[in-house]
Design an enzyme around this catalytic site. Structure first.
Site, PDB file in Angstrom:
ATOM      1  CD  GLN A   1      -2.541   1.711   0.306  1.00  0.00           C
ATOM      2  OE1 GLN A   1      -3.171   0.890  -0.355  1.00  0.00           O
ATOM      3  NE2 GLN A   1      -2.562   3.012   0.017  1.00  0.00           N
TER       4      GLN A   1
ATOM      5  N   GLY B   1     -10.855   0.136   1.539  1.00  0.00           N
ATOM      6  CA  GLY B   1     -11.888  -0.537   0.763  1.00  0.00           C
ATOM      7  C   GLY B   1     -11.358  -0.774  -0.640  1.00  0.00           C
TER       8      GLY B   1
ATOM      9  CD  GLU C   1      -6.465   6.106  -5.717  1.00  0.00           C
ATOM     10  OE1 GLU C   1      -6.947   5.339  -4.873  1.00  0.00           O
ATOM     11  OE2 GLU C   1      -6.075   7.254  -5.442  1.00  0.00           O
TER      12      GLU C   1
ATOM     13  CG  HIS D   1     -14.080   6.179  -4.832  1.00  0.00           C
ATOM     14  ND1 HIS D   1     -14.437   7.421  -4.354  1.00  0.00           N
ATOM     15  CD2 HIS D   1     -12.766   6.029  -4.518  1.00  0.00           C
ATOM     16  CE1 HIS D   1     -13.390   7.991  -3.787  1.00  0.00           C
ATOM     17  NE2 HIS D   1     -12.351   7.161  -3.858  1.00  0.00           N
TER      18      HIS D   1
ATOM     19  CG  HIS E   1      -9.198   7.575  -7.467  1.00  0.00           C
ATOM     20  ND1 HIS E   1      -8.861   8.864  -7.113  1.00  0.00           N
ATOM     21  CD2 HIS E   1      -9.675   6.985  -6.337  1.00  0.00           C
ATOM     22  CE1 HIS E   1      -9.135   9.046  -5.822  1.00  0.00           C
ATOM     23  NE2 HIS E   1      -9.637   7.927  -5.329  1.00  0.00           N
TER      24      HIS E   1
ATOM     25  CD  GLU F   1      -9.426   9.875  -2.511  1.00  0.00           C
ATOM     26  OE1 GLU F   1     -10.543   9.473  -2.882  1.00  0.00           O
ATOM     27  OE2 GLU F   1      -8.375   9.211  -2.662  1.00  0.00           O
TER      28      GLU F   1
ATOM     29  NE  ARG G   1     -13.412  -0.497   3.522  1.00  0.00           N
ATOM     30  CZ  ARG G   1     -14.502  -0.477   2.776  1.00  0.00           C
ATOM     31  NH1 ARG G   1     -15.176  -1.595   2.574  1.00  0.00           N
ATOM     32  NH2 ARG G   1     -14.935   0.641   2.240  1.00  0.00           N
TER      33      ARG G   1
END
Ligand code: BES
Ligand code: ZN
Length: 653
Positions: A171, A300, A303, A327, A331, A350, A606
């Site tokens: 991440q 969740g 992108e 969503h 992105h 965002e 999460r």
């Protein structure tokens, strides 16, 4: 060997001290001025790199992913544009740097480097300063990750769906890429990348790049991302993955056990892509795939270009949470194509994306549904405003932030997401949809593969939308002032009002589960009584969320139990509803929920769900103690991002 080498270079050390002096204590203005001369990059408070002097154009990675010792062994080959400087500064965090060379592969010469002190707030990591000469354009950093590498999550087989193979993913956003790749970790720079990745037998690696759809016999895979992206979008996942095509340019990677469920849940993906393209222009990244990760994934969705990372909590079984896919897809324009220049302008990523997401949802499922979704978000914004208003940083309700010295995570609130989106919704209302869409299309086109800040956007907005239409829209107030301006677009959702009314009636003690209806019978005077049972399918997930939110915080636990008996919120299987229900249950003292809450906290990593649940538990001593025990057992299943947030919450005193 690298340590000995570092210590022997006193001259370079001196240079380093000078750097620290100039980079850290001098006014930011100077750096901004230098920036103007070199590129469109301005000062980024969250990167040590000197991209205004030298910046990576292409990054070639050589990676060996070793599951046995949970380490990535890497070489990061930076091809740079050098304005003539003799020092290149990179960001690193918890990386073991082994050696650094300059020159093209195979013609390399080892060079000196210095690693700066660990940032006292442990947010930014460390600057890695490399001695080069003014003509150097190839820098190769040999390194390995450590057990403190924050971007990486290594999962033992038990935590996967198949339970046979381990799993690993990264991440990067906001500033964690530097913990698995030494690079200039600022969204102000864009780079292309390629990678050669070696993985153990039986595993498939995928990246935010062109991806394999089948296994290679030598377990080595090549990746290419030919479009320039910011560093936070470089990502990899490795697991026992299979692929399912969903349309001609889209599909899903997931463990084989999940692939059917994914194919069902995300069946509308091709339609979403078509809708997005007809709104704001052609999809620019060729392929759009999803990868469903294990439950520990702290978000969740993320992108990563060409390959959105998704948390399996989105697999609700009834397609009720697919707005998240809309969503992440959005992105591909807002964020990935037009990128926030620093984390102070996060709302440009965002806020635009939430707006765009809602437009995709409206295209596919109609305005009524889109309005329910937006209304749910607006309720969250109101809670966030109250929370931030009472915090140490009430100024965080501005869209434009000043996050210097703070963790960029602090800016990742509903202000950026929802206030940002409502700013755009309000513009759309006042200027008209057609004009607003034309404007947005040209904004995305103009700034494709570029970075922007609030000032650039504001200027573009004035010149291309407000002035031509003689509008006195209060855009400055929206961006630079706290709170929500009075002209904010208000959503009316009769469907939402209906469930709110239902919740009110229930709270008053009415039997909402058996509605009495008097039915007329043909040819007879008397009507017939009919009992209609409340069916949970009568309302969509977001309506049930609104229902739960309408119940008072001090609701009698007996009433909650009644709802569980009739509707089974507690084990509904839908993470949004369960999270909402657990938070209410904790506030109301409905202790019978504990086994379900514990099960959930053990399974799901999460952060969006962990934080409200643990926050509610932390409000009284007894619950806090229980929460700490649960956390100690569960934290091995969380990614660093979630673990550190929950840890800070539960042990703040
Ligand atoms: N880019 C974000 C996730 C993110 C933000 C990661 C900041 C790290 C730092 C992603 O697009 C996102 O917003 N995800 C949301 C879902 C969305 C529907 C609001 C999430 O994960 O809940
Ligand atoms: Zn997002």
């Amino acid at each position: 060997m690298s340590t000995a080498r570092i210590l022997s270079i006193s001259a370079f050390k001196l240079l380093f001290v000078l750097f620290l002096f100039s980079a850290c204590s001098e006014s930011q203005q100077k750096k901004v001025n230098q920036a103007d001369q070199f590129s469109d990059s301005t000062f980024d408070n969250h990167s040590y790199s000197n991209i205004h002097r030298i910046k990576t154009k292409h990054l070639a990675l050589e990676l060996d992913v070793n599951f046995e010792n949970k380490t990535v062994y890497g070489i990061a080959r930076h091809e740079m544009i050098n304005s003539g400087t003799d020092t290149a500064i990179f960001d690193i965090k918890s990386l073991d740097i082994q050696k650094i060379t300059i020159g093209q592969k195979g013609h390399e010469k080892e060079t000196d480097f210095v690693i700066g002190p660990w940032d006292k707030d442990s947010i930014m990591g460390q600057p890695l300063m490399v001695k080069i000469d003014p003509k150097t354009s190839f820098i190769n950093i040999y390194y390995k990750t450590t057990e403190n590498t924050e971007a990486l999550d290594w999962l033992n087989p038990e935590l996967t769906s198949g339970k046979q193979h381990p799993f690993m993913y990264t991440q990067g956003e906001a500033i964690l890429t530097r913990s698995w790749i030494p690079l200039q970790d600022s969204p102000a720079n864009r780079l292309t990348y390629s990678a050669t990745v070696h993985v153990p037998e039986g595993m498939l690696p995928v990246m935010s790049a062109s991806n394999p759809q089948k296994r290679e016999s030598d377990n080595t895979y090549d990746f290419k991302m030919d479009q320039p992206i910011p560093s936070y979008l470089i990502a990899i996942a490795v697991g026992n993955l299979s692929y399912r095509k969903l349309g001609n340019n889209c599909g899903i990677y997931a463990e084989p056990e999940l692939i059917e469920a994914c194919a069902y849940e995300f069946v509308d993906l091709p339609k979403m892509i078509t809708a997005a393209e007809s709104l704001y222009g052609k999809y620019q990244w060729e392929q759009y795939d999803l990868i469903v990760l294990p439950y520990s994934f702290p978000f969740g969705g993320m992108e990563n270009p060409r390959l959105t990372f998704v948390n399996p909590t989105v697999l609700a079984g009834d397609r009720s949470l697919v707005s998240l896919i809309a969503h992440e897809l959005a992105h591909s324009w807002s964020g990935n194509l037009v990128t926030n220049r620093s984390w102070d302008d996060f709302w440009l990523n965002e806020g635009f994306t939430v707006y765009f997401e809602n437009r995709i949802m409206e295209s596919l499922y109609g305005k009524e549904i889109a309005d329910i979704l937006a209304k749910i978000e607006f309720q969250e914004l109101q809670d966030e405003l109250e929370f931030i208003g009472e915090s140490d940083h009430p100024e965080d309700t501005k869209l434009k932030l000043k996050l210097s010295g703070r963790n960029p995570d602090d800016g990742m609130t509903d202000i950026a997401y929802i206030k940002g989106a409502f700013f755009l919704k309000t513009l759309e209302r006042d200027l008209g949809r057609e004009r607003f869409d034309t404007f947005l299309r040209s904004y995305f086109k103009t700034y494709s593969f570029k970075t922007v800040n609030s000032e650039i956007f504001l200027d573009y907005l004035k010149k291309n939308l407000l002035e031509p239409n003689e509008s006195d829209f209060n855009a400055e107030e929206w961006i630079y002032k706290e709170g929500i301006p009075k002209n904010c677009y208000a959503i009316r959702s009769p469907r939402m009002q209906r469930v709110q009314w239902l919740a009110k009636r229930f709270t008053k003690g009415e039997d909402i589960f058996n509605e009495v209806k008097w039915i007329k019978i043909k040819g007879k005077k008397k009507r017939k009584k009919q009992i209609i049972k409340l069916d949970r399918n009568k309302y969509i997930t977001q309506e049930w969320q609104a229902f739960i939110r309408e119940l008072p915080e001090d609701i009698d636990p007996k009433l909650m139990k009644k709802l569980d008996t009739e509707l089974n919120f507690r084990d509904w299987g839908n993470s949004e509803i369960m999270c909402e229900w657990y938070v209410l249950g904790i506030k109301a003292g409905y202790f019978e929920l504990r086994p379900s809450i514990e099960k959930f906290l053990n399974k799901v990593g999460r952060r969006k769900y962990l934080m409200p649940i643990y926050t509610a538990l932390s409000k009284d001593a007894e619950n806090l103690k229980w929460a700490q025990q649960v956390f100690e057992r569960a934290k091995g299943h969380y990614h660093f991002v979630s673990k550190s947030s929950v840890d800070a919450l539960l042990y703040k005193n």
